[in-house]
Design an enzyme around this catalytic site. Structure first.
Site, PDB file in Angstrom:
ATOM      1  N   ARG A  26      -9.438  -6.967  -6.889  1.00  0.00           N
ATOM      2  CA  ARG A  26      -8.587  -6.544  -8.016  1.00  0.00           C
ATOM      3  C   ARG A  26      -7.171  -6.902  -7.640  1.00  0.00           C
ATOM      4  O   ARG A  26      -6.686  -7.116  -6.588  1.00  0.00           O
ATOM      5  CB  ARG A  26      -8.845  -5.195  -8.570  1.00  0.00           C
ATOM      6  CG  ARG A  26      -8.497  -4.274  -7.341  1.00  0.00           C
ATOM      7  CD  ARG A  26      -8.452  -2.751  -7.851  1.00  0.00           C
ATOM      8  NE  ARG A  26      -7.942  -1.813  -6.788  1.00  0.00           N
ATOM      9  CZ  ARG A  26      -7.083  -1.521  -6.181  1.00  0.00           C
ATOM     10  NH1 ARG A  26      -5.922  -2.128  -6.348  1.00  0.00           N
ATOM     11  NH2 ARG A  26      -6.832  -0.609  -5.024  1.00  0.00           N
ATOM     12  N   HIS A  53      -1.629   8.673   2.488  1.00  0.00           N
ATOM     13  CA  HIS A  53      -2.213   7.480   2.592  1.00  0.00           C
ATOM     14  C   HIS A  53      -1.886   6.629   1.523  1.00  0.00           C
ATOM     15  O   HIS A  53      -2.828   5.577   1.163  1.00  0.00           O
ATOM     16  CB  HIS A  53      -3.890   7.840   2.810  1.00  0.00           C
ATOM     17  CG  HIS A  53      -4.092   8.433   4.155  1.00  0.00           C
ATOM     18  ND1 HIS A  53      -3.711   8.065   5.677  1.00  0.00           N
ATOM     19  CD2 HIS A  53      -4.595   9.556   4.309  1.00  0.00           C
ATOM     20  CE1 HIS A  53      -4.028   8.725   6.202  1.00  0.00           C
ATOM     21  NE2 HIS A  53      -4.541   9.819   5.620  1.00  0.00           N
TER      22      HIS A  53
END
Length: 666
Positions: A292, A235
């Site tokens: 971010r 992932h």
């Protein structure tokens, strides 16, 4: 603009932020742990301050110490990079309380997107499409199991508070749900301190497409197009590209508009990424928003020509966005390959080691390397094992892909195992070249990407032999120059031996293969007896380990890097690590038998799932280890009875340590 910025991070992202700050004339302050006292980011900044021991929670996550350094160094702002404190709302508030600007979004936006469950509620209200699933308050295993059945398998269990693949499990079989739920919660609790999970329908053949957004404090919000991040392992992203292949202008515009709507819905400021999952028919759904800068931001910079860190600094300083949506355009195509110290053949387990030699392609307008690792640096168990990000650009996707393949072929690391060969196989795969990417790419083409190792070619063995022979010649020539008797036959470089003909026998190990090359010295070349026949060989060995070789009249560039007995050789797109083997040496370590219950990596025991005397079936989970931000489950390789358990929860283990033993049933 700020006068001084503290960079609350390490590695390549700290070096990358420092580069932009320097270009803008901004003074930089680094922080470092005891393990990073001589790290590249320490030297990239104008000054550097220690913040604690090696473990991140005692140094890079030490809010009080970082704020103290900011005050004492005169920093007006703190850039958190990605990871660590970058999505920590409490840290953003602490910065504000200390009168220091946090270079990121408001704490309220971080909190809104920090919970995947809450984020989905907000996105639904903003008209952003969602994947069918459950993100409610009832977290009982029974309720979650029943909801999973309603959604329909396969389902995805995801940590509500996290990202980066932590606390995430795909479940295909209802019988596996409870074990997967326990694992996801345990990992989420360890990574984020919150074991709340959500469930989503797992889309088959999905693509992971994300949109870069930016907003300022003046009401402006834009997107800088999309990136495809579909090729993933565990992932986590492997190769990213921009723009996404095969995406129509209508899709691109629609995704961009929805991403901007998501940013506006939470009063966003600064750089952010809205991540979508796209099904085979092109429908896209909101997954999460990362509040971010992303690891893969360089591909966006390469196609737009914009410096996203400079944008972050300007927005944080109160300036409006540098460009309107209409003024933002993209040109060409870019790829980013993440080069890690990890072993793809062992399920991408992270590796440690000292980078004994490091050779990278030359940087230019087409090739960019973001790294915080230098030759001689150590990859430790304390931090992410990324070595570098290799970024390439060209006018179109095929041209950029050719550059990526060439740059990967020019990359050599000695001292630790890396994923560069695996990345090269992905980049060279016909399906990847055709743009046929989805999140199951690696599994779909596993047989191609993890081929059964063949014996090294005669050409590669010839280069290995030449490296050894030319090295001996150079050493002999140097001894002759320093000797009082340079004409002594003992300093000869022509293979002279007393009472013998002029030949040399070299032994190499390739895994369990024992390969022999006999080198006969001739006046202007070596005559090599190789497994496939005889070859004339000669060449020039350069100080950096590169060679220019001539093999049966064919001129080739090659490379070889040696660390102790290990020799990494590359030529004509083939690369292999061999062991220079002395058959009489007693120092060769005996390989542990396959299936033995030993630690595959150094780390921490998260949990022990069995006790001495327990009966276990083949494949049963026995122990869970964590290292370098990854969790690994130790399973029984055979049915039997647990004879002894050598470690407890919280213990540190070294690679190869025997964790437990299973004996046959009486």
């Amino acid at each position: 603009m700020f006068g001084t910025v503290l960079i609350a991070n390490r590695g390549e992202i700290a070096c990358r932020i420092a580069r932009t700050c320097r270009a803008l004339g901004v003074r930089t302050v680094a922080v470092y742990s005891e393990a990073d006292a001589d790290a590249a980011h320490v030297h990239a900044c104008d000054e550097a301050w220690p913040v604690g021991p090696a473990p991140a929670r005692e140094s890079y996550l030490n809010t009080e110490r970082i704020l103290e350094v900011a005050r004492r160094s005169g920093a007006e702002a703190i850039h958190p990079g990605y990871g660590f404190l970058s999505e920590n709302a409490e840290f953003a508030e602490a910065c504000a309380g200390a009168g220091i600007r946090f270079i990121g979004p408001p704490a309220s936006a971080i909190r809104a997107m920090g919970s995947k469950s809450a984020a989905k509620t907000i996105m639904a209200e903003a008209g952003v499409p969602l994947v069918p699933g459950y993100h409610g308050d009832d977290q009982s295993p029974e309720h979650l199991e029943s909801v999973a059945a309603e959604i329909g398998y396969p389902v995805l269990i995801k940590a509500s508070a996290g990202g980066g693949g932590k606390g995430m499990r795909r479940v295909d079989d209802p019988a596996e749900f409870r074990e997967a739920l326990d694992g996801a919660r345990r990992e989420a609790r360890g990574s984020f301190g919150d074991d709340t999970v959500l469930l989503e329908k797992y889309l088959l053949q999905p693509r992971h497409v994300e949109v870069q957004v930016f907003a300022d404090g003046h009401g402006n919000a834009v997107h800088l197009f999309e990136r495809d991040c579909s090729v993933q392992r565990r992932h986590q992203k492997v190769i990213e590209e921009a723009p996404a292949p095969g995406l129509s202008d209508a899709h691109r515009q629609s995704m961009g508009e929805k991403a901007v709507a998501a940013a506006r819905a939470i009063g966003y400021e600064g750089a952010g990424t809205v991540e979508f999952i796209m099904d085979a028919e092109g429908a896209f759904f909101f997954m999460e928003m990362n509040t971010r800068l992303q690891v893969e931001h360089p591909v966006t910079e390469m196609i737009t020509g914009e410096d996203l860190v400079a944008w972050q600094l300007r927005v944080a300083h109160g300036e409006p966005l540098p460009r309107s949506q209409e003024a933002i355009s993209h040109t060409g195509h870019a790829f980013e390959a993440r080069i890690y110290a990890e072993d793809p053949d062992r399920d991408f387990l992270p590796a440690i080691g000292t980078i004994a030699r490091l050779r990278t392609p030359a940087e230019d307008a087409h090739v960019r390397i973001d790294t915080g690792i230098r030759e001689g640096d150590t990859i430790s168990v304390h931090y992410d094992p990324m070595i570098a990000k290799l970024v390439v650009w060209d006018n179109d996707r095929p041209a950029a892909l050719r550059r990526l393949c060439r740059a990967l072929d020019d990359w050599t690391v000695a001292g630790t195992v890396t994923n560069t060969e695996f990345l090269g196989r992905v980049a060279a795969h016909p399906a990847f070249a055709a743009g046929g990417v989805d999140t199951g790419f690696i599994e779909t083409y596993r047989d191609d990407l993890f081929p059964v190792p063949e014996a090294p070619s005669d050409r590669l063995l010839a280069v290995a032999a030449l490296f050894e022979l030319l090295g001996v010649d150079q050493a002999a020539a140097e001894r002759a120059r320093q000797s009082g008797d340079p004409w002594s036959p003992w300093h000869s470089t022509d293979g002279w031996q007393p009472n013998s003909d002029n030949h040399h026998v070299l032994h190499f190990l390739d895994g369990e293969r024992d390969l022999t090359v006999v080198a006969h010295y001739r006046r202007d070349c070596f005559l090599l007896d190789l497994p496939g026949g005889t070859m004339q060989a000669n060449g020039t060995l350069h100080a950096d380990g590169s060679l220019r070789v001539v093999l049966d009249g064919v001129h080739l560039d090659a490379r070889a890097l040696q660390t102790g007995e290990r020799l990494r050789v590359g030529v004509s797109g083939e690369e292999r690590e061999l062991v220079v083997h002395d058959p009489l040496s007693a120092g060769m370590a005996e390989e542990l038998r396959e299936g033995s219950l030993t630690a595959p990596m150094p780390g921490t025991v998260l949990s022990v799932l069995v006790s001495e005397g327990d009966h276990v079936e083949e494949g049963a989970a026995l122990m869970v280890l964590e290292a370098m931000k990854m969790e690994h489950t130790i399973r029984a390789f055979t049915a039997g009875r647990v004879e002894h358990v050598n470690f407890r929860q919280g213990d540190q283990v070294s690679e190869g340590a025997e964790l437990l033993a299973i004996g046959a049933e009486e």
